[in-house]
Each structure stands twice: as C-alpha cells, then as structure tokens.
Design a protein around this motif. Sequence first.
Motif, PDB file in Angstrom:
ATOM      1  N   PHE A  33     -29.490 -82.173 -29.442  1.00  0.00           N
ATOM      2  CA  PHE A  33     -29.928 -80.761 -30.147  1.00  0.00           C
ATOM      3  C   PHE A  33     -28.461 -79.956 -30.053  1.00  0.00           C
ATOM      4  CE2 PHE A  33     -30.160 -75.973 -28.654  1.00  0.00           C
ATOM      5  CZ  PHE A  33     -30.545 -76.237 -30.137  1.00  0.00           C
ATOM      6  N   LEU A  34     -27.601 -80.995 -29.246  1.00  0.00           N
ATOM      7  CA  LEU A  34     -26.265 -80.481 -29.158  1.00  0.00           C
ATOM      8  C   LEU A  34     -25.409 -81.088 -30.643  1.00  0.00           C
ATOM      9  CD1 LEU A  34     -24.406 -80.865 -26.175  1.00  0.00           C
ATOM     10  CD2 LEU A  34     -25.018 -79.473 -26.621  1.00  0.00           C
ATOM     11  N   THR A  35     -25.992 -82.268 -30.573  1.00  0.00           N
ATOM     12  CA  THR A  35     -25.348 -82.864 -31.611  1.00  0.00           C
ATOM     13  C   THR A  35     -25.631 -82.447 -33.301  1.00  0.00           C
ATOM     14  OG1 THR A  35     -25.388 -84.919 -30.642  1.00  0.00           O
ATOM     15  CG2 THR A  35     -25.261 -85.496 -33.234  1.00  0.00           C
ATOM     16  N   SER A  36     -27.349 -81.786 -33.366  1.00  0.00           N
ATOM     17  CA  SER A  36     -27.530 -81.356 -34.673  1.00  0.00           C
ATOM     18  C   SER A  36     -26.339 -79.435 -34.392  1.00  0.00           C
ATOM     19  CB  SER A  36     -29.540 -81.297 -34.100  1.00  0.00           C
ATOM     20  OG  SER A  36     -29.470 -81.613 -34.240  1.00  0.00           O
ATOM     21  N   VAL A  39     -23.344 -80.936 -36.490  1.00  0.00           N
ATOM     22  CA  VAL A  39     -22.884 -81.658 -37.151  1.00  0.00           C
ATOM     23  C   VAL A  39     -23.439 -80.461 -38.231  1.00  0.00           C
ATOM     24  CG1 VAL A  39     -22.764 -83.976 -37.219  1.00  0.00           C
ATOM     25  CG2 VAL A  39     -25.165 -82.829 -37.508  1.00  0.00           C
ATOM     26  N   LYS A  40     -24.320 -78.789 -37.539  1.00  0.00           N
ATOM     27  CA  LYS A  40     -24.568 -77.363 -38.449  1.00  0.00           C
ATOM     28  C   LYS A  40     -26.136 -78.450 -39.538  1.00  0.00           C
ATOM     29  CE  LYS A  40     -20.307 -75.134 -38.471  1.00  0.00           C
ATOM     30  NZ  LYS A  40     -19.756 -75.163 -39.656  1.00  0.00           N
ATOM     31  N   ASP A  41     -26.665 -78.845 -38.533  1.00  0.00           N
ATOM     32  CA  ASP A  41     -28.077 -79.471 -38.736  1.00  0.00           C
ATOM     33  C   ASP A  41     -29.570 -78.913 -38.151  1.00  0.00           C
ATOM     34  OD1 ASP A  41     -30.089 -80.758 -39.812  1.00  0.00           O
ATOM     35  OD2 ASP A  41     -30.150 -82.678 -39.058  1.00  0.00           O
ATOM     36  N   GLY A  77     -24.172 -74.815 -27.233  1.00  0.00           N
ATOM     37  CA  GLY A  77     -22.671 -76.204 -27.010  1.00  0.00           C
ATOM     38  C   GLY A  77     -21.594 -75.580 -26.339  1.00  0.00           C
ATOM     39  N   SER A  78     -21.008 -74.166 -26.002  1.00  0.00           N
ATOM     40  CA  SER A  78     -19.979 -73.866 -25.620  1.00  0.00           C
ATOM     41  C   SER A  78     -20.138 -72.670 -23.943  1.00  0.00           C
ATOM     42  CB  SER A  78     -19.550 -71.695 -26.331  1.00  0.00           C
ATOM     43  OG  SER A  78     -20.786 -70.954 -26.311  1.00  0.00           O
TER      44      SER A  78
END
Lengths: 148, 142
Positions: A33-36, A39-41, A77-78
């Motif tokens: 989820f963090l990766t998405s 990368v703004k997916d 993520g923050s």
Amino acid sequence: MKKLLIFSLLGFIASCTNMVENNISPYQQYKKFLTSLKVKDYEDALHMLSPDNQARFHKDKADESFNDFFPFFSSVGSVVVKEVRYYENNKAEKSCLTISGYNKEGDPTSLNFELLNIDGYWKLNYVHMAYHETKNEFPNKATCPVIP
Amino acid sequence: MSKKVEVKITIAKLLEVAYSKNKGVTTKIIKSKGNYKLTVDAKGNTTLSGSVGMLTFNGGSALQGLGAKIKNASITFKKGDSNNIKYTATFNFVGAAGMSISGSFDIEELILSCSGLLCRAAKALKARHAAYEMELKRIMDY
C-alpha cells in the motif's frame, strides 16, 4: 485430450498464483500500500481497501480525488518513517497490525490497522495514527483500532 | 475573557496541535467533505476522527487557557461553503458544569495563522502571545 491437459495445466498455474497472493501477510499488504501511494498508483491503492471503503469511494467521491476522499489512508506514509517494530494478530476474518517507529521529525508514532480477509486477500478497513509522548508508549502487541 | 471565548480559542488550539502533529492529514481532513469529530478526555488525550481513520495525540497544552478542568469535550465539524467550517462543541467541566456552543471559521486563515511567523514565535517562546490569542479569537467567529 491435449486440450484437457492444457486446461488442467492452466488451472494448476492459476491455483499456484492464488496461493502466492493469499500468502501476502497484513504487514506485506501495508508495505504494498505504501509503495502504491509513493508511485501515486491510486487505483492499486483503492483495490487494497475493504469493499465498503471502495464502494463508498465510488458512490460519494463526486469531484474528490483518492487523497481528498481518504485523508487518513492517503497519509499513512508520513506517520512511521523510521520503523522500529511491528506486530500482527491474524484471525480468520480479521487482522490487526501495529507498526511503531518515528516520523520525520523524530517523534514516536504508531499505526494500528484493522484489515479484513476478503476472499483470501487482506484489505485495509480502518487506520489509527497515534502520536506518542515518549517511545515507552509504543504498543508491545498488535493493537486493534477502537473504531468510534 | 468569557468562558465562551475561552472554549472557542481552545478549539482553535486543539486544531493547531493536530496540525503540528501531522500537517498533511489534518489539512486534508478539515478540507474534506465528510464530517469529522474531535474528542478530548480529562487527561488531554485527543482524538481527531473521520469515517475510516483517526489521529490521536496529547492536546493537554491546548487546554491550559481554559481556566477550568474539563471532564471531556466533543467537537463536530462540517464543511460549509468554500473555506468555511461549521462546528458544534460540547465541553463538560469538573463540577457539573457544561457548555455547548457553535460557530464557524475560515480554515485557510486558521492554517495560515499557525504556519505564520506569529504562531512560530508563540511556540518558540513556549508561552502564548497575547496577539496570537487575539488572532485566534478573531478567526473563531467571536
């Protein structure tokens, strides 16, 4: 006979693929989820939320983006930037995941997620962002968010 | 200062503490179309909750100007036109006293007041600037 063999083989490959998908733990799902988000997916990120959240987004979003509609999920993520530890408590239908660490200012923080098992996939249902006074307040087990 | 004004300034300060904890999520939730709620207990433990998430932190510093010890408080916010935010608050104090108020404020003005020089100066001094209190009073529809 040849066709039957091909279909059987395809079925076997599909079941293997499902097994791999089903083995993604709640923690791995959080990382995905963090990766998405990174990368703004947002389509992929939305797919990782529970069906209720997805349905509400499609029904009520109007002109709001994923970021605007999900202020908490889009900001996870923050909260924990430097991870210290995590705990999972998995049951058949539900999982609670707690990640503790520090934000970019160095303040001690935790994320407590509730995830639902939807057809073998862990879907994010609720998030609690906790800002602690000291690191001594880090939870020492998976803590389910108390949904108001 | 009347209790009503103290409560309004406290609401602004609680939002300011939330903003200082997580600028991104606080701005997004306050600007979002959904309703959201801020609750505080007697120890200052504060929860800012929306439909699928919540942020918790200690907001005790925001309660210091109240002049009376609170048992709990609950504030619900709803987005109005443009940057206007409407709120309804209930503060319960020790000694069987309570107060309910409602009002509205301009969120952009409040956020700017907190990221501006005035707010930083007030934080650096670790004491509230009289001018900053006046600014919050004006913003919170007094």
